[in-house]
Design a protein around this motif. Sequence first.
Motif, PDB file in Angstrom:
ATOM      1  N   ALA A 155      41.650  35.446  40.190  1.00 25.59           N
ATOM      2  CA  ALA A 155      41.651  34.905  38.831  1.00 25.59           C
ATOM      3  C   ALA A 155      40.900  35.822  37.868  1.00 25.59           C
ATOM      4  CB  ALA A 155      41.023  33.510  38.832  1.00 25.59           C
ATOM      5  N   ILE A 156      39.798  36.392  38.325  1.00 32.56           N
ATOM      6  CA  ILE A 156      39.025  37.310  37.468  1.00 32.56           C
ATOM      7  C   ILE A 156      39.848  38.548  37.140  1.00 32.56           C
ATOM      8  CG2 ILE A 156      37.031  38.854  37.432  1.00 32.56           C
ATOM      9  CD1 ILE A 156      35.521  36.728  39.043  1.00 32.56           C
ATOM     10  N   VAL A 157      40.529  39.098  38.142  1.00 32.91           N
ATOM     11  CA  VAL A 157      41.347  40.295  37.909  1.00 32.91           C
ATOM     12  C   VAL A 157      42.505  39.973  36.970  1.00 32.91           C
ATOM     13  CG1 VAL A 157      42.800  42.027  39.000  1.00 32.91           C
ATOM     14  CG2 VAL A 157      40.701  41.283  40.131  1.00 32.91           C
ATOM     15  N   ILE A 158      43.172  38.836  37.176  1.00 37.23           N
ATOM     16  CA  ILE A 158      44.297  38.462  36.313  1.00 37.23           C
ATOM     17  C   ILE A 158      43.827  38.299  34.869  1.00 37.23           C
ATOM     18  CG2 ILE A 158      45.948  36.623  35.794  1.00 37.23           C
ATOM     19  CD1 ILE A 158      46.113  36.121  38.809  1.00 37.23           C
ATOM     20  N   ALA A 159      42.724  37.587  34.686  1.00 40.69           N
ATOM     21  CA  ALA A 159      42.200  37.387  33.329  1.00 40.69           C
ATOM     22  C   ALA A 159      41.862  38.720  32.676  1.00 40.69           C
ATOM     23  CB  ALA A 159      40.969  36.477  33.371  1.00 40.69           C
ATOM     24  N   THR A 160      41.299  39.639  33.442  1.00 41.42           N
ATOM     25  CA  THR A 160      40.954  40.961  32.895  1.00 41.42           C
ATOM     26  C   THR A 160      42.205  41.707  32.442  1.00 41.42           C
ATOM     27  OG1 THR A 160      39.040  41.064  34.382  1.00 41.42           O
ATOM     28  CG2 THR A 160      39.779  43.134  33.385  1.00 41.42           C
ATOM     29  N   LEU A 161      43.280  41.610  33.239  1.00 39.80           N
ATOM     30  CA  LEU A 161      44.518  42.312  32.893  1.00 39.80           C
ATOM     31  C   LEU A 161      45.169  41.751  31.634  1.00 39.80           C
ATOM     32  CD1 LEU A 161      46.119  42.732  36.449  1.00 39.80           C
ATOM     33  CD2 LEU A 161      45.138  44.527  35.021  1.00 39.80           C
ATOM     34  N   GLN A 162      44.876  40.500  31.276  1.00 44.68           N
ATOM     35  CA  GLN A 162      45.497  39.905  30.084  1.00 44.68           C
ATOM     36  C   GLN A 162      44.803  40.286  28.787  1.00 44.68           C
ATOM     37  OE1 GLN A 162      48.381  38.704  30.982  1.00 44.68           O
ATOM     38  NE2 GLN A 162      47.520  39.130  33.015  1.00 44.68           N
ATOM     39  N   ILE A 163      43.619  40.861  28.875  1.00 46.09           N
ATOM     40  CA  ILE A 163      42.872  41.211  27.661  1.00 46.09           C
ATOM     41  C   ILE A 163      43.659  42.196  26.809  1.00 46.09           C
ATOM     42  CG2 ILE A 163      40.774  42.335  26.826  1.00 46.09           C
ATOM     43  CD1 ILE A 163      39.316  41.167  29.233  1.00 46.09           C
ATOM     44  N   LYS A 164      44.363  43.107  27.445  1.00 50.44           N
ATOM     45  CA  LYS A 164      45.122  44.141  26.722  1.00 50.44           C
ATOM     46  C   LYS A 164      46.135  43.508  25.771  1.00 50.44           C
ATOM     47  CE  LYS A 164      48.523  47.783  27.627  1.00 50.44           C
ATOM     48  NZ  LYS A 164      49.692  46.979  27.214  1.00 50.44           N
ATOM     49  N   ASP A 165      47.012  42.635  26.285  1.00 49.02           N
ATOM     50  CA  ASP A 165      48.032  42.020  25.432  1.00 49.02           C
ATOM     51  C   ASP A 165      47.454  40.933  24.533  1.00 49.02           C
ATOM     52  OD1 ASP A 165      50.107  43.611  26.344  1.00 49.02           O
ATOM     53  OD2 ASP A 165      50.628  42.254  27.983  1.00 49.02           O
ATOM     54  N   PHE A 166      46.431  40.236  24.991  1.00 41.65           N
ATOM     55  CA  PHE A 166      45.839  39.166  24.193  1.00 41.65           C
ATOM     56  C   PHE A 166      45.229  39.724  22.905  1.00 41.65           C
ATOM     57  CE2 PHE A 166      42.636  35.995  23.039  1.00 41.65           C
ATOM     58  CZ  PHE A 166      43.355  34.813  23.179  1.00 41.65           C
ATOM     59  N   LEU A 167      44.617  40.904  22.994  1.00 39.33           N
ATOM     60  CA  LEU A 167      43.993  41.528  21.821  1.00 39.33           C
ATOM     61  C   LEU A 167      44.879  42.586  21.178  1.00 39.33           C
ATOM     62  CD1 LEU A 167      40.332  41.991  23.144  1.00 39.33           C
ATOM     63  CD2 LEU A 167      41.265  40.093  21.799  1.00 39.33           C
ATOM     64  N   GLY A 168      46.034  42.853  21.790  1.00 37.13           N
ATOM     65  CA  GLY A 168      46.923  43.869  21.224  1.00 37.13           C
ATOM     66  C   GLY A 168      46.376  45.277  21.358  1.00 37.13           C
ATOM     67  N   LEU A 169      45.665  45.566  22.446  1.00 36.34           N
ATOM     68  CA  LEU A 169      45.046  46.880  22.623  1.00 36.34           C
ATOM     69  C   LEU A 169      46.080  47.921  23.042  1.00 36.34           C
ATOM     70  CD1 LEU A 169      41.829  45.847  24.614  1.00 36.34           C
ATOM     71  CD2 LEU A 169      42.134  46.011  22.136  1.00 36.34           C
ATOM     72  N   THR A 170      45.797  49.159  22.717  1.00 37.33           N
ATOM     73  CA  THR A 170      46.630  50.286  23.143  1.00 37.33           C
ATOM     74  C   THR A 170      45.927  51.006  24.279  1.00 37.33           C
ATOM     75  OG1 THR A 170      47.512  50.554  20.908  1.00 37.33           O
ATOM     76  CG2 THR A 170      47.756  52.411  22.429  1.00 37.33           C
ATOM     77  N   VAL A 171      46.444  50.827  25.491  1.00 39.23           N
ATOM     78  CA  VAL A 171      45.882  51.474  26.682  1.00 39.23           C
ATOM     79  C   VAL A 171      46.958  52.386  27.248  1.00 39.23           C
ATOM     80  CG1 VAL A 171      44.867  51.123  28.965  1.00 39.23           C
ATOM     81  CG2 VAL A 171      44.428  49.465  27.144  1.00 39.23           C
ATOM     82  N   THR A 172      46.709  53.671  27.209  1.00 32.88           N
ATOM     83  CA  THR A 172      47.732  54.629  27.649  1.00 32.88           C
ATOM     84  C   THR A 172      47.990  54.527  29.146  1.00 32.88           C
ATOM     85  OG1 THR A 172      45.996  56.302  27.865  1.00 32.88           O
ATOM     86  CG2 THR A 172      47.225  56.244  25.791  1.00 32.88           C
ATOM     87  N   GLU A 173      46.949  54.375  29.936  1.00 34.43           N
ATOM     88  CA  GLU A 173      47.101  54.283  31.388  1.00 34.43           C
ATOM     89  C   GLU A 173      46.018  53.393  31.956  1.00 34.43           C
ATOM     90  OE1 GLU A 173      47.359  57.167  35.360  1.00 34.43           O
ATOM     91  OE2 GLU A 173      47.086  58.018  33.359  1.00 34.43           O
ATOM     92  N   MET A 174      46.437  52.398  32.754  1.00 33.94           N
ATOM     93  CA  MET A 174      45.478  51.467  33.342  1.00 33.94           C
ATOM     94  C   MET A 174      45.058  51.968  34.719  1.00 33.94           C
ATOM     95  SD  MET A 174      43.866  48.650  32.605  1.00 33.94           S
ATOM     96  CE  MET A 174      44.817  47.667  31.446  1.00 33.94           C
ATOM     97  N   PRO A 175      43.771  52.269  34.914  1.00 35.86           N
ATOM     98  CA  PRO A 175      43.305  52.773  36.215  1.00 35.86           C
ATOM     99  C   PRO A 175      43.530  51.753  37.327  1.00 35.86           C
ATOM    100  CG  PRO A 175      41.655  53.097  34.492  1.00 35.86           C
ATOM    101  CD  PRO A 175      42.708  52.197  33.915  1.00 35.86           C
ATOM    102  N   GLU A 176      43.480  52.236  38.576  1.00 33.39           N
ATOM    103  CA  GLU A 176      43.718  51.369  39.723  1.00 33.39           C
ATOM    104  C   GLU A 176      42.511  50.493  40.049  1.00 33.39           C
ATOM    105  OE1 GLU A 176      45.141  53.360  43.157  1.00 33.39           O
ATOM    106  OE2 GLU A 176      46.804  54.348  42.135  1.00 33.39           O
ATOM    107  N   THR A 177      41.300  51.019  39.882  1.00 33.11           N
ATOM    108  CA  THR A 177      40.107  50.257  40.247  1.00 33.11           C
ATOM    109  C   THR A 177      39.751  49.251  39.162  1.00 33.11           C
ATOM    110  OG1 THR A 177      38.586  51.852  39.241  1.00 33.11           O
ATOM    111  CG2 THR A 177      39.261  52.242  41.519  1.00 33.11           C
ATOM    112  N   TYR A 178      39.067  48.181  39.577  1.00 28.47           N
ATOM    113  CA  TYR A 178      38.708  47.152  38.610  1.00 28.47           C
ATOM    114  C   TYR A 178      37.723  47.685  37.573  1.00 28.47           C
ATOM    115  CZ  TYR A 178      36.953  42.851  36.576  1.00 28.47           C
ATOM    116  OH  TYR A 178      36.592  41.874  35.696  1.00 28.47           O
ATOM    117  N   LEU A 179      36.723  48.397  38.028  1.00 32.34           N
ATOM    118  CA  LEU A 179      35.749  48.943  37.085  1.00 32.34           C
ATOM    119  C   LEU A 179      36.412  49.934  36.128  1.00 32.34           C
ATOM    120  CD1 LEU A 179      32.659  49.458  39.444  1.00 32.34           C
ATOM    121  CD2 LEU A 179      33.120  47.578  37.854  1.00 32.34           C
TER     122      LEU A 179
END
Length: 591
Positions: A155-179
């Motif tokens: 649940a923590i990982v899923i919630a973290t992944l939604q921050i990008k679209d929820f805030l409309g952020l531009t992330v060119t590449e999402m790293p593999e590790t959580y940190l």
Amino acid sequence: MLFSLRLFMSMQHQSQLQSVRLGIALRQACFHEPYNLTRLGRDLVAGITVGIIAIPLAMALAIASGVPPQHGLYTAVIAGIVIAVTGGSRFSISGPTAAFVVILYPVAQQFGLSGLLMATLLSGVFLVAMGMARLGRLIEYIPPSVTLGFTGGIAIVIATLQIKDFLGLTVTEMPETYLGKVAALAHALPSWQWGDTLVGVATLAVLLLWPRLKLPVPGHLPAVLVGVGLGLALHMAGVDVATIGSRFHFTLADGTQGSGIPPIAPELILPWALPGPDGQAVVWDLAALERLLPAAFSMAMLGAIESLLCAVVLDGMTGRKHSSNAELVGQGIGNLLAPFFGGITATAAIARSAANVRAGASSPVSAIIHSLVVLAAILVLAPLLSWLPLSAMAALLLLVAWNMSEAHKTVDLIRRAPKADVLVLLVCLSLTVIFDMVIAITFGVILAALLFMREVARMTRLHNLADDRRHAHTIPEGILLYKINGPLFFAAAERVFGELLGMVQSQRILVLQLESVTVLDAGGLSALLQFQKQLARDGIELRLAELQFQPLKTLARAKVHPVAGQFAFFGTVEEALAGVHQHPHAHHPVV
């Protein structure tokens, strides 16, 4: 006679629950029981209700998994029908679930859609094998602390992944590790879009406030409608809000191009013939399949755990019983067939299944109707679905992640459970977030087992029967009488016999009452024989009295015999103290 009949019926029912017969849930619900228009009407209402919930969720989960949204809808259609027809739980609704996101997203990034579908195929093979091997009941051996730990971590990982679209952020590449993901999101905060955030907040607010109205309509539909309406208003005002149509595009077989999702039913495809993440064909040799195996096994394990947990929850809600092995086989077949129609990994969804029961479902027909509703949405509503804002989809998944975490159960466990369970929960949660679910479950189960064995070993204790009124005046001089309480297994036996060695000095005979020893394993047997040999060297005779069946069976299997003047067995403590009823084969050696 009546008792025998009930016993026979109970045994027959248990046999059915352990069976792997395909479609046992559908046959029992619709053929072994009368199925009439009233039940069909209930299934129709429940199927439509859950179908409405599943449409936006399936799209959001596909996006979160790194693939276009239509693949989530295809999963709900194909896997939803196949699993309902072949599975062992009559109320389960299967499709894409949030738990898989943390596994599917890295696979989609590395191998593309082709790799994701191939991994789903392999997971289906694993699930069928687990069901055929009758491993369905193994879910009972996963402690709640482990389950809560890895679901909370997911649940923590899923919630973290939604921050990008929820805030409309531009992330060119999402790293593999959580940190790395957290660092990338923090670095992208300056690209925040207030329009996307406003739509996401409005959608989330409706989702949270809607249940208070206590209306029969599920909150997902009005929340999404509010998000779409607000997004359109902002678009008309000149504020861009990212939507499914603005991010995803498709090309049909006839060359027609469009935005959003294609308005066509799932078509037969070959997963291994699809392009990889770079648009080039993937060479599926043995080495490539080996790289997919860990992810496929993770999908199968998570699918088995979630589908069986869902079935247990539904059993509690309805009073029915599911067939765990048939459910695993059904889930496996669903995951074997769905990739050939563009479907990603599927399992039973607890939230949608619970909504299915609350809406009045009576059989797997409601799950089939739910899939047909999703199919109708693809064919009829595809142009409208392209207007769904991505931030609204992210808001849906944020609520899903919160519900999935079961925070209230986690807090209650931390407050009330023993420290060992709390440790297991925190370790599983941390490992799931930092590494992955398989590592977390494996380490968590091992840690829980070790801590459990430590607690059980501590329960095995010695009791001096010289302090017992029953034997205080009957113990001759030079005889020591002790009782062992608890199992004599490898984790406890060495400690118990070590303590006894320090107590038997200058004694002639040691009598051990083993009435409370229900288990004697190989480690306990080895420790017992070493202890007896040490006593024999010191000139002390060991007498065992009142042995239970399992320890006696272990000693017999090991061909342990009494030795005159060194080792003997007695039926009661009184006989051991009196030295009567010696074993007729006292001259046999200890083997």
